[in-house]
Design a protein around this motif. Sequence first.
Motif, PDB file in Angstrom:
ATOM      1  N   LYS A 172       5.129   4.322  78.721  1.00 47.17           N
ATOM      2  CA  LYS A 172       4.486   3.044  78.393  1.00 47.17           C
ATOM      3  C   LYS A 172       4.981   2.512  77.050  1.00 47.17           C
ATOM      4  N   ALA A 173       5.129   3.432  76.093  1.00 47.37           N
ATOM      5  CA  ALA A 173       5.637   3.001  74.787  1.00 47.37           C
ATOM      6  C   ALA A 173       7.043   2.438  74.918  1.00 47.37           C
ATOM      7  N   GLU A 174       7.850   3.093  75.746  1.00 44.30           N
ATOM      8  CA  GLU A 174       9.203   2.587  75.966  1.00 44.30           C
ATOM      9  C   GLU A 174       9.172   1.232  76.658  1.00 44.30           C
ATOM     10  N   ALA A 175       8.261   1.115  77.651  1.00 49.84           N
ATOM     11  CA  ALA A 175       8.147  -0.168  78.354  1.00 49.84           C
ATOM     12  C   ALA A 175       7.641  -1.255  77.413  1.00 49.84           C
ATOM     13  N   ASP A 176       6.634  -0.884  76.571  1.00 49.77           N
ATOM     14  CA  ASP A 176       6.118  -1.864  75.606  1.00 49.77           C
ATOM     15  C   ASP A 176       7.201  -2.267  74.623  1.00 49.77           C
ATOM     16  N   GLN A 177       8.001  -1.275  74.215  1.00 53.01           N
ATOM     17  CA  GLN A 177       9.079  -1.587  73.286  1.00 53.01           C
ATOM     18  C   GLN A 177      10.105  -2.499  73.931  1.00 53.01           C
ATOM     19  N   ALA A 178      10.403  -2.213  75.219  1.00 56.58           N
ATOM     20  CA  ALA A 178      11.346  -3.073  75.932  1.00 56.58           C
ATOM     21  C   ALA A 178      10.784  -4.473  76.085  1.00 56.58           C
ATOM     22  N   LEU A 179       9.459  -4.538  76.397  1.00 62.73           N
ATOM     23  CA  LEU A 179       8.820  -5.848  76.542  1.00 62.73           C
ATOM     24  C   LEU A 179       8.801  -6.585  75.212  1.00 62.73           C
ATOM     25  N   LEU A 180       8.499  -5.826  74.146  1.00 64.89           N
ATOM     26  CA  LEU A 180       8.483  -6.451  72.829  1.00 64.89           C
ATOM     27  C   LEU A 180       9.875  -6.918  72.437  1.00 64.89           C
ATOM     28  N   SER A 181      10.887  -6.111  72.773  1.00 64.03           N
ATOM     29  CA  SER A 181      12.260  -6.513  72.468  1.00 64.03           C
ATOM     30  C   SER A 181      12.629  -7.775  73.235  1.00 64.03           C
ATOM     31  N   LYS A 182      12.180  -7.801  74.518  1.00 65.63           N
ATOM     32  CA  LYS A 182      12.443  -9.003  75.307  1.00 65.63           C
ATOM     33  C   LYS A 182      11.758 -10.209  74.699  1.00 65.63           C
ATOM     34  N   SER A 183      10.483 -10.017  74.298  1.00 63.34           N
ATOM     35  CA  SER A 183       9.746 -11.137  73.724  1.00 63.34           C
ATOM     36  C   SER A 183      10.358 -11.589  72.412  1.00 63.34           C
ATOM     37  N   ARG A 184      10.774 -10.590  71.606  1.00 64.49           N
ATOM     38  CA  ARG A 184      11.400 -10.952  70.334  1.00 64.49           C
ATOM     39  C   ARG A 184      12.716 -11.679  70.563  1.00 64.49           C
ATOM     40  N   PHE A 185      13.455 -11.203  71.569  1.00 60.93           N
ATOM     41  CA  PHE A 185      14.714 -11.868  71.872  1.00 60.93           C
ATOM     42  C   PHE A 185      14.472 -13.309  72.304  1.00 60.93           C
ATOM     43  N   LEU A 186      13.500 -13.486  73.207  1.00 55.14           N
ATOM     44  CA  LEU A 186      13.225 -14.839  73.694  1.00 55.14           C
ATOM     45  C   LEU A 186      12.713 -15.727  72.567  1.00 55.14           C
ATOM     46  N   ALA A 187      11.827 -15.135  71.725  1.00 51.74           N
ATOM     47  CA  ALA A 187      11.302 -15.942  70.627  1.00 51.74           C
ATOM     48  C   ALA A 187      12.408 -16.311  69.642  1.00 51.74           C
TER      49      ALA A 187
END
Length: 686
Positions: free
Chosen positions: A314-329
Amino acid sequence: MKHANAVDMGSLVFAFEHSMTFWAALTGVMVGVFLAVALGWTLARLSNRRHEAMRHARAMQAVSSAERRSAAILESTTDSVYEVDRDWRITFINRRARHLLAQGRDLTGRILWEEFPDARDTPLWDNYQRAMTEQVPVEFEVFYPPLGGWYAVRAFPSSAGLAVYFQDVTERRRLIEELRGHEALLDRVLETLPVGVIILEADGMIRRANPAAQQIWGGLLAIGIDDFEQYRGWRDNTGERIGAHDWAAARAITHGETVLDEVIAIEAFNGRRKTILNSALPVRDARGAIIGAVSVMEDVTERFQADQALRRAKAEADQALLSKSRFLAAASHDLRQPMQSLFLFSAALAPHVADDRGRHALALLDRGLETLKALLDSLLDVSRLDSGAIEPQVGDAPLGPILDDIAAAYAPVAQAKGVAFEIEQSCCLVVHTDPMLLGRMIRNMVENAVRYTDHGSVRIKCAVIGGSVRIEVSDTGIGIPPGHLERIFDEFHQVGNPERDRSQGLGLGLAIVRRLSLILALPVHVTSEFGRGSNFSIDVPLGEGNMELSGSPCAPGPAHAPGLLALVVDDDALVLTGLQAILQNWTYDVITATSGDEAVERVRNAGRPPDIVIADYRLRNGEVGPQVIQRLRDVAGVSAPGIILTGETGPEHQEEAALHGFELVHKPLTPKQLHDALERTLHGAR
């Protein structure tokens, strides 16, 4: 010679007489003494016999008194008592024994075995005979069939016979048997429990432990609390070694503490490392004193390892999601800038395209741009929600204007499809939430309803339930198949669009609704009947009081008139040119600048203050739009209304714009969105 002889004879006679007198006197004295001694001795014997008789009388009286006291004691004792002599004749029987054995009759003088012949075939006979013969006390329990009960018997022999004490212990035996049954049941329950259970005494000694506990520890030690350190354990959260008095069972016994689901790592006596959930609670007697403890433990090693793996995943998935969100932002500004130029140039090009073929191509271009913008907006909205970039601004707000704005946008679309669009009067209420985010939730639900309804109606209604308002959006559209009901809030999931036709939406609207419902803590409900329609609802807390409305926000006065001066500040030449072109098409006088200094110079050269300023948020050299607009206000001496354009999605920009009273619009924006923003801003400045 005669004379001499005469004298001698006289002397002899005198001497003899004198001697006789002496002996007579002596004899008299001796007789007197003898008589006195004899009389004294006789008197002494008489006195001794009198004293002996008195002592005997007192002894007999004492014996009689003792017998009376003994009888009284035996009568008052809780035991049934009888005595027999060596011929088995009953010499005493107290009231309890008479009541129990003879229905109240006095059996004194009767032969025991004649009165109770059935007793010969019971252990009573053997034990009584042994006590009488061997002169040893006996104690035993026996079931006596004639009386139908169990009796605890004690027999004490003496030279006179046998004293028998007995009590009815039938009820006690029944309770003991019942207790044994309960203990056997408890043992079976403990044996079948999948968790380990240890029952401890007040000193920490183990009284009972089930097989699961034995298996967890690889064996158990019979030790007291002070030696609990022989059990090896560590706190899961800190790795600290658990001391003797820090174990949950020790704390329960010594402090009366109840410990629930304490996660600890242990090393069993077989050397295996395990993770267990450890609980303990004190056991108290009727007075509240602690008499022991119960310790319950569960081996969660595998579950804990699985949870750790799940948490890591989950932490890895959250990190991936956060990375995606940061990238998009981070990429949003760069993505929005060229799109913004496309929108503006398309709108500026429209008046110059005269033939039908060109207008058709331009319409297709606009349609593609709208789809691309919707996709980018939705993706960025999802990224903002996932990254926690949106902070709700909760307060009381009228529900009517929120719904009126939505109706103004979607009622014409519904009516063009021949679908009725209605908002019931029950929605004239005040709610307590973030009005902008609530509006986005309702807007997405209404958009879905209008898109998937080809006949019938789309209706918005409200109902007060307790302290909340339930806002319902119902339609008579295609409905949702039962197998899709749990998936409609997933990203990109759409019902009835297997071809992924983007004209039917992107499948992100309800995903955004779900995320907003979590942020605002507003429960969302959905019911649907496939082929007949759907019903989406949101529960929103009621606000306090009534709020005066200033009129419909969807019908402001004229936003522009010939000759209004618009100042546009943007460091992107394409966006700047596109904005200038479209504003000039709308009959604005336009001056442009790429920085704050250039904007101040252009305003001074224009000779009049701008009627409105449109500025990009992030300019070159660290300048930001709000600062530029504020600087222009100071130079011109007029509080010109301002619009901030930004491709960034952080909440801090919204807060900064609101602080200065500026409208904030996210890029890319369509010409219609720009037009609406101008209308709102100019109308608010009037």
